[in-house]
Design a protein around this motif. Structure first.
Motif, short mmCIF file in Angstrom:
data_model
loop_
_atom_site.label_atom_id
_atom_site.label_comp_id
_atom_site.label_asym_id
_atom_site.label_seq_id
_atom_site.Cartn_x
_atom_site.Cartn_y
_atom_site.Cartn_z
N LEU A 1 -6.09 52.82 -96.41
CA LEU A 1 -5.62 52.16 -97.62
C LEU A 1 -4.11 52.07 -97.70
O LEU A 1 -3.54 51.71 -98.72
N GLY A 2 -3.42 52.39 -96.61
CA GLY A 2 -1.98 52.20 -96.54
C GLY A 2 -1.17 53.08 -97.46
O GLY A 2 -0.03 52.77 -97.77
N GLY A 3 -1.74 54.18 -97.91
CA GLY A 3 -1.00 55.07 -98.80
C GLY A 3 -1.01 54.62 -100.26
O GLY A 3 -0.45 55.29 -101.11
N PHE A 4 -1.65 53.48 -100.55
CA PHE A 4 -1.76 53.04 -101.94
C PHE A 4 -2.80 53.93 -102.63
O PHE A 4 -3.94 54.00 -102.20
N THR A 5 -2.40 54.59 -103.69
CA THR A 5 -3.31 55.53 -104.35
C THR A 5 -3.70 55.11 -105.75
O THR A 5 -4.59 55.69 -106.34
N ASP A 6 -3.06 54.12 -106.31
CA ASP A 6 -3.31 53.76 -107.70
C ASP A 6 -4.06 52.43 -107.83
O ASP A 6 -3.66 51.54 -108.54
N TRP A 7 -5.20 52.33 -107.15
CA TRP A 7 -6.03 51.14 -107.24
C TRP A 7 -6.76 51.12 -108.58
O TRP A 7 -7.19 52.15 -109.07
N ALA B 1 -19.35 70.56 -94.36
CA ALA B 1 -19.25 69.58 -95.45
C ALA B 1 -17.81 69.47 -95.95
O ALA B 1 -17.33 68.37 -96.20
N ALA B 2 -17.13 70.61 -96.07
CA ALA B 2 -15.73 70.58 -96.53
C ALA B 2 -14.85 69.86 -95.50
O ALA B 2 -13.97 69.08 -95.86
N GLY B 3 -15.10 70.12 -94.23
CA GLY B 3 -14.33 69.45 -93.18
C GLY B 3 -14.57 67.95 -93.16
O GLY B 3 -13.65 67.16 -92.98
N GLU B 4 -15.83 67.57 -93.35
CA GLU B 4 -16.17 66.15 -93.38
C GLU B 4 -15.51 65.47 -94.58
O GLU B 4 -14.97 64.37 -94.46
N ALA B 5 -15.53 66.11 -95.73
CA ALA B 5 -14.90 65.55 -96.93
C ALA B 5 -13.40 65.39 -96.73
O ALA B 5 -12.81 64.38 -97.10
N LYS B 6 -12.78 66.38 -96.11
CA LYS B 6 -11.33 66.33 -95.86
C LYS B 6 -11.01 65.18 -94.89
O LYS B 6 -10.06 64.44 -95.09
N GLY B 7 -11.84 65.03 -93.85
CA GLY B 7 -11.63 63.95 -92.89
C GLY B 7 -11.83 62.58 -93.50
O GLY B 7 -11.09 61.65 -93.22
N THR B 8 -12.84 62.46 -94.35
CA THR B 8 -13.10 61.19 -95.03
C THR B 8 -11.92 60.82 -95.92
O THR B 8 -11.47 59.67 -95.94
N LYS B 9 -11.40 61.79 -96.66
CA LYS B 9 -10.25 61.54 -97.54
C LYS B 9 -9.03 61.13 -96.73
O LYS B 9 -8.35 60.17 -97.07
#
Length: 78
Positions: free
Chosen positions: A19-25, A4-12
């Motif tokens: 998202l092109g590195g845009f983090t402040d949506w 689960a931790a690996g899947e969450a890390k991969g999803t992130k």
């Protein structure tokens, strides 16, 4: 638990890449985005984005149909 931790890390990581590195949506805000080819892992990524604003009309630019131009609502451009 490790899976689960690996899947969450991969999803992130995948979301950040797509998202092109845009983090402040802003949640719930409308955006105009341009996508470009990515990689095998992430085939498309966002290359640019513009948050849409009230009282503004958006259209493809006549001089450059690959770009979006803006005009205040009600502005006739005269």
């Amino acid at each position: 638990e490790g899976e689960a931790a690996g899947e969450a890390k991969g999803t992130k990581a995948g979301a950040e890449a797509a998202l092109g590195g845009f983090t402040d949506w802003v949640s719930g805000a409308p955006y105009i985005v341009r996508v470009k080819p990515g990689t095998d892992e992430v085939p498309w990524v966002i290359s640019t984005r513009t948050q849409m604003q009230p009282d503004t009309d958006y259209a493809l630019c006549q001089s450059d149909p690959q770009s979006v131009c803006t005009q205040a609502t009600g502005d006739t451009g005269e």
